[in-house]
Design a protein around this motif. Structure first.
Motif, short mmCIF file in Angstrom:
data_model
loop_
_atom_site.label_atom_id
_atom_site.label_comp_id
_atom_site.label_asym_id
_atom_site.label_seq_id
_atom_site.Cartn_x
_atom_site.Cartn_y
_atom_site.Cartn_z
N UNK A 38 0.87 -1.18 0.00
CA UNK A 38 0.00 0.00 0.00
C UNK A 38 0.90 1.22 0.00
N UNK A 39 0.81 2.02 -1.03
CA UNK A 39 1.68 3.18 -1.17
C UNK A 39 1.35 4.22 -0.12
N UNK A 40 2.36 5.04 0.20
CA UNK A 40 2.15 6.15 1.12
C UNK A 40 2.95 6.04 2.38
N UNK A 41 3.05 4.84 2.96
CA UNK A 41 3.83 4.66 4.17
C UNK A 41 5.32 4.76 3.89
N UNK A 42 6.08 5.40 4.78
CA UNK A 42 7.51 5.56 4.55
C UNK A 42 8.32 4.99 5.70
N UNK A 43 7.69 4.20 6.55
CA UNK A 43 8.42 3.59 7.64
C UNK A 43 8.04 2.11 7.69
N UNK A 44 7.11 1.71 8.56
CA UNK A 44 6.64 0.33 8.52
C UNK A 44 5.99 0.04 7.16
N UNK A 45 6.14 -1.19 6.71
CA UNK A 45 5.57 -1.58 5.43
C UNK A 45 4.15 -2.08 5.62
N UNK A 46 3.26 -1.65 4.74
CA UNK A 46 1.85 -2.00 4.82
C UNK A 46 1.44 -2.65 3.51
N UNK A 47 0.73 -3.78 3.63
CA UNK A 47 0.32 -4.54 2.45
C UNK A 47 -1.18 -4.78 2.47
N UNK A 48 -1.78 -4.80 1.30
CA UNK A 48 -3.13 -5.30 1.12
C UNK A 48 -3.02 -6.72 0.58
N UNK A 49 -3.68 -7.68 1.26
CA UNK A 49 -3.65 -9.07 0.80
C UNK A 49 -5.09 -9.58 0.66
N UNK A 50 -5.29 -10.47 -0.30
CA UNK A 50 -6.63 -11.01 -0.54
C UNK A 50 -6.54 -12.47 -0.96
N UNK A 51 -7.57 -13.23 -0.61
CA UNK A 51 -7.68 -14.61 -1.07
C UNK A 51 -8.69 -14.71 -2.20
N UNK A 52 -9.08 -13.58 -2.77
CA UNK A 52 -10.08 -13.54 -3.82
C UNK A 52 -11.47 -13.25 -3.32
N UNK A 53 -11.65 -13.41 -2.02
CA UNK A 53 -12.94 -13.12 -1.40
C UNK A 53 -12.81 -12.05 -0.33
N UNK A 54 -12.05 -12.37 0.72
CA UNK A 54 -11.80 -11.40 1.78
C UNK A 54 -10.53 -10.59 1.51
N UNK A 55 -10.38 -9.51 2.25
CA UNK A 55 -9.18 -8.69 2.13
C UNK A 55 -8.75 -8.25 3.52
#
Length: 343
Positions: A38-55
């Motif tokens: 997820x763009x924007x963070x400049x310290x800790x890394x943040x990710x969006x993950x999905x299994x195709x249904x939930x996120x």
């Protein structure tokens, strides 16, 4: 690549993460994971993950050089979990993993919350001045709500050591500076020295966010704040440090920098005096010594960006625009000195 051919985002092995989630939360996933930073963070890394249904959202420390006491996933997970049943909007947490064997670092998983993190004046200008003003007002009011949370009732009575908080902040950020010092930064030692000579008395301690600003908030289509994000620097301490940081982020010292949001330049966004007045009226706190706090915020932000500059110089950052982040630091040092001078 994972077994499904889906590319792993930097710092996150999706196959290993999926295996861990299946074990820790059986039935949570309905298929293999895909994810992205997820763009924007400049310290800790943040990710969006999905299994195709939930996120979901995954948070982990940055790659490579990590400053002492920073990027503590356990603390961040704890405060977000504790605030779930308060008026402060936060995502629901799913789990915390301290086992570095899973993805190479501690991490935690939380629900994905819909909303926009308004970062640019262009985004707000598209809404118009009335909606912009309403969003900014909600930002201030949510900060007041945070500072009104009783730490003991939220299970956070031992989340920090409020006594001597400001003095420790000065020592902490000095240590962080030394851990990332790789070049001459004229004036930064003078700024630290002047702050140390005039430490004010703190009001009653509260939960503080530590990096409170508009682009760390998610806002829905009704201009309601749906989540406060990025709690990595939260603790118990002096609430005026949060207010001062909002003022610092809208300072002319950062004008034109792509590294920091320019949302405060949008028509309808309140100026510093209006922000301070609304916070003071709604919180009932004395803000007469706020100039010192803004000077501290300049110093803190300079150290944070210098740490990111250091990691970038070592090839340990993920994302865009890091090549220019070090150019901002001297302006922050100068801004802090000017503010202490009343300029």
């Amino acid at each position: 690549m994972g077994e499904t051919g889906v590319a792993n985002p930097p710092g996150l092995d999706l196959r290993r993460l999926g295996e861990y989630l299946e074990q820790a939360r059986p039935g949570m996933l309905s298929g293999p994971l895909a994810g992205e930073v997820i763009a924007g963070g400049r310290s800790n890394l943040t990710y969006s993950v999905t299994d195709g249904g939930g996120r979901w959202v995954v948070r982990r420390p940055p790659l490579g050089h990590v400053l002492p006491t920073a990027h503590d996933m356990g603390r961040e997970h704890r405060v977000v979990s504790a605030l779930a049943d308060t008026p402060v909007p936060v995502p629901r947490t799913v789990l915390l993993c301290q086992d570095t064997e899973v993805i190479g670092a501690p991490f935690y998983v939380m629900e994905y919350v819909e909303g926009v993190p308004y970062r640019s004046a262009e985004q707000l200008d598209a809404l118009g001045p009335v909606r912009t003003g309403a969003i900014a007002a909600s930002m201030i009011d949510t900060l007041v709500d945070l500072h009104a949370v009783d730490p003991a009732s939220a299970g956070l009575a031992d989340f920090g050591r409020p006594e001597g908080f400001l003095e420790r902040q000065l020592r902490r950020w000095r240590k962080q500076l030394e851990a990332s010092r790789s070049r001459e930064l004229p004036g930064i030692d003078k700024l630290h020295e002047r702050l140390g000579a005039e430490v004010p008395d703190s009001p009653e301690p509260t939960v503080v966010h530590g990096d409170y600003r508009l682009d760390n908030l998610l806002v829905d289509a009704d201009d309601e704040i749906t989540a406060v994000l990025d709690w990595e620097m939260s603790t118990l301490g002096d609430p005026l440090t949060d207010l001062a940081l909002i003022i610092t982020y809208s300072s002319a010292a950062l004008a034109g920098s792509s590294m920091v949001s320019n949302a405060h330049t949008a028509e309808g966004y309140p100026d510093a005096d209006e922000i301070i007045a609304r916070y003071a009226e709604r919180s009932g706190r004395d803000v007469s010594s706020l100039d010192w706090y803004v000077g501290l915020a300049f110093f803190k932000l300079a150290v944070i960006l210098e740490g990111i500059h250091y990691r970038h110089s070592k090839g340990q950052t993920v994302g865009d625009d890091f090549d220019r982040i070090g150019d901002v630091v001297p302006y922050l040092v100068d801004g802090g000195l000017r503010y202490l001078d009343g300029a």
